[in-house]
Design a protein around this motif. Structure first.
Motif, PDB file in Angstrom:
ATOM      1  N   THR A  37       0.847  -1.187   0.000  1.00 40.24           N
ATOM      2  CA  THR A  37       0.000   0.000   0.000  1.00 40.24           C
ATOM      3  C   THR A  37       0.890   1.247   0.000  1.00 40.24           C
ATOM      4  OG1 THR A  37      -0.091   0.132   2.411  1.00 40.24           O
ATOM      5  CG2 THR A  37      -1.753  -1.250   1.316  1.00 40.24           C
ATOM      6  N   SER A  80      -2.461 -11.512   2.761  1.00 42.14           N
ATOM      7  CA  SER A  80      -2.144 -10.487   1.760  1.00 42.14           C
ATOM      8  C   SER A  80      -3.015 -10.632   0.518  1.00 42.14           C
ATOM      9  CB  SER A  80      -0.667 -10.579   1.364  1.00 42.14           C
ATOM     10  OG  SER A  80      -0.387 -11.826   0.764  1.00 42.14           O
ATOM     11  N   ILE A  96      -5.490  -7.832  -0.153  1.00 43.04           N
ATOM     12  CA  ILE A  96      -5.012  -6.654  -0.871  1.00 43.04           C
ATOM     13  C   ILE A  96      -4.732  -6.989  -2.329  1.00 43.04           C
ATOM     14  CG2 ILE A  96      -3.007  -5.119  -1.096  1.00 43.04           C
ATOM     15  CD1 ILE A  96      -3.059  -4.756   1.905  1.00 43.04           C
ATOM     16  N   THR A 110      -0.681  -6.186   4.463  1.00 44.87           N
ATOM     17  CA  THR A 110      -1.994  -6.757   4.758  1.00 44.87           C
ATOM     18  C   THR A 110      -2.847  -5.706   5.458  1.00 44.87           C
ATOM     19  OG1 THR A 110      -1.378  -7.560   6.959  1.00 44.87           O
ATOM     20  CG2 THR A 110      -0.943  -9.037   5.101  1.00 44.87           C
ATOM     21  N   VAL A 164      -3.624   1.981   4.791  1.00 45.51           N
ATOM     22  CA  VAL A 164      -4.172   0.998   5.727  1.00 45.51           C
ATOM     23  C   VAL A 164      -3.955   1.433   7.181  1.00 45.51           C
ATOM     24  CG1 VAL A 164      -3.909  -1.362   6.595  1.00 45.51           C
ATOM     25  CG2 VAL A 164      -4.012  -0.945   4.140  1.00 45.51           C
TER      26      VAL A 164
END
Length: 221
Positions: free
Chosen positions: A13, A26, A29, A19, A176
Motif C-alpha cells: 500500500t 495479503s 489486498i 496486509t 491501511v
C-alpha cells in the motif's frame, strides 16, 4: 560463497503495508491488483529459478506460488522454516511445482519426516535456518535467480545479511495504517544511517492502473 541473484517482489500500500492487519492474508489486498499488474508479477515468476516465502506466509495465505497469468515454467518453491512448521495440507506441498523446505537441525523429527514424504527437505543451521548456507546450497542446486515474495520477517533477515540485489514493488493505492500491521520489512530494524540498506531507483512505470518501482541495492565497496 555463491548465492542466487535475489529480487524481493511485493505488492504494498502507499503506507508500505502488506496486509490489513497482523494475521490477515495479503490476498485481501492482492485482489485489487488489475490484470496487467498480475501479469507483471507472474512474468517475473516465469523468469526465475526459485520463488521463496516465509513460513508465516504459508500459514496465513496458503499460496500456490505458481505461474498462472502468463505462459511459463513454474519455479521451484522454497520455504525456510526453522522448526519445519508447515501445515501438512499446504498448497505448496502438492505436485504443481517442485518444492524445497529448508529447516534447521533442531526441527522436530516427526515434522521433518512428514514433509519429506511429500517434498525435498534440506537442513541448514543448528537452532535456526542459516540463510547464508541456505543460499549457497540453493545456488549449487541450480537456483541462480531467486524471487522472494515475503513476508516482512524474511525480507528483513535477507536484507540485513546483504543477500538481496533488487526490490520491485507493485503499489496499491490504499492507506491501511495500524502500528502492528506488517510492512514490507519487519524485524528489529537498523539503528543508524550507516547500517541502512541504500537503494537506487532503476525504473518506474505503470502496468494497468498500478505504479511499479524497481530498485537496485547499492552495495558498499
Amino acid at each position: 560463497m555463491h548465492r542466487p541473484y535475489t529480487i524481493i517482489v511485493s505488492e504494498v500500500t502507499v503506507d508500505g503495508k502488506l496486509t490489513l492487519r497482523k494475521g490477515r492474508s495479503s490476498k485481501e489486498i492482492m485482489q485489487f491488483m488489475d490484470d496487467e499488474a498480475n501479469r507483471y508479477l507472474h512474468e517475473l515468476r516465469a523468469k526465475v529459478d526459485g520463488i521463496m516465502v516465509g513460513a508465516e506466509t504459508i500459514r496465513t495465505d496458503n499460496p500456490f506460488l505458481t505461474v498462472r497469468y502468463v505462459e511459463g515454467k513454474n519455479p521451484t518453491r522454497i520455504v525456510p522454516t526453522s522448526k519445519a512448521d508447515i501445515p501438512i495440507d499446504a498448497n505448496i506441498l502438492e505436485k504443481h511445482a517442485p518444492t524445497i523446505i529448508v529447516t534447521s537441525h533442531s526441527a522436530p523429527e516427526e515434522k521433518v519426516k512428514a514433509l519429506e514424504e511429500k517434498v525435498e527437505v534440506i537442513r541448514c543451521g543448528e537452532e535456526s535456518v542459516d540463510l547464508i548456507e541456505m543460499m549457497d546450497r540453493l545456488y549449487k542446486k541450480g537456483i541462480k535467480k531467486l524471487m522472494v515474495e515475503g513476508g516482512a520477517t524474511l525480507n528483513w533477515n535477507l536484507l540485513r545479511l546483504g543477500l538481496v540485489d533488487e526490490i520491485r514493488l507493485i503499489h496499491i493505492p490504499f492507506i491501511v495504517g495500524g502500528t502492528d500491521t506488517p510492512t514490507l520489512v519487519g524485524g528489529e530494524g537498523f539503528y543508524s544511517f550507516d547500517e541502512v540498506v541504500k537503494l537506487k531507483l532503476r525504473a518506474h512505470f505503470m502496468r494497468g492502473s498500478h505504479l511499479i518501482t524497481e530498485w537496485e541495492i547499492k552495495f558498499e565497496g
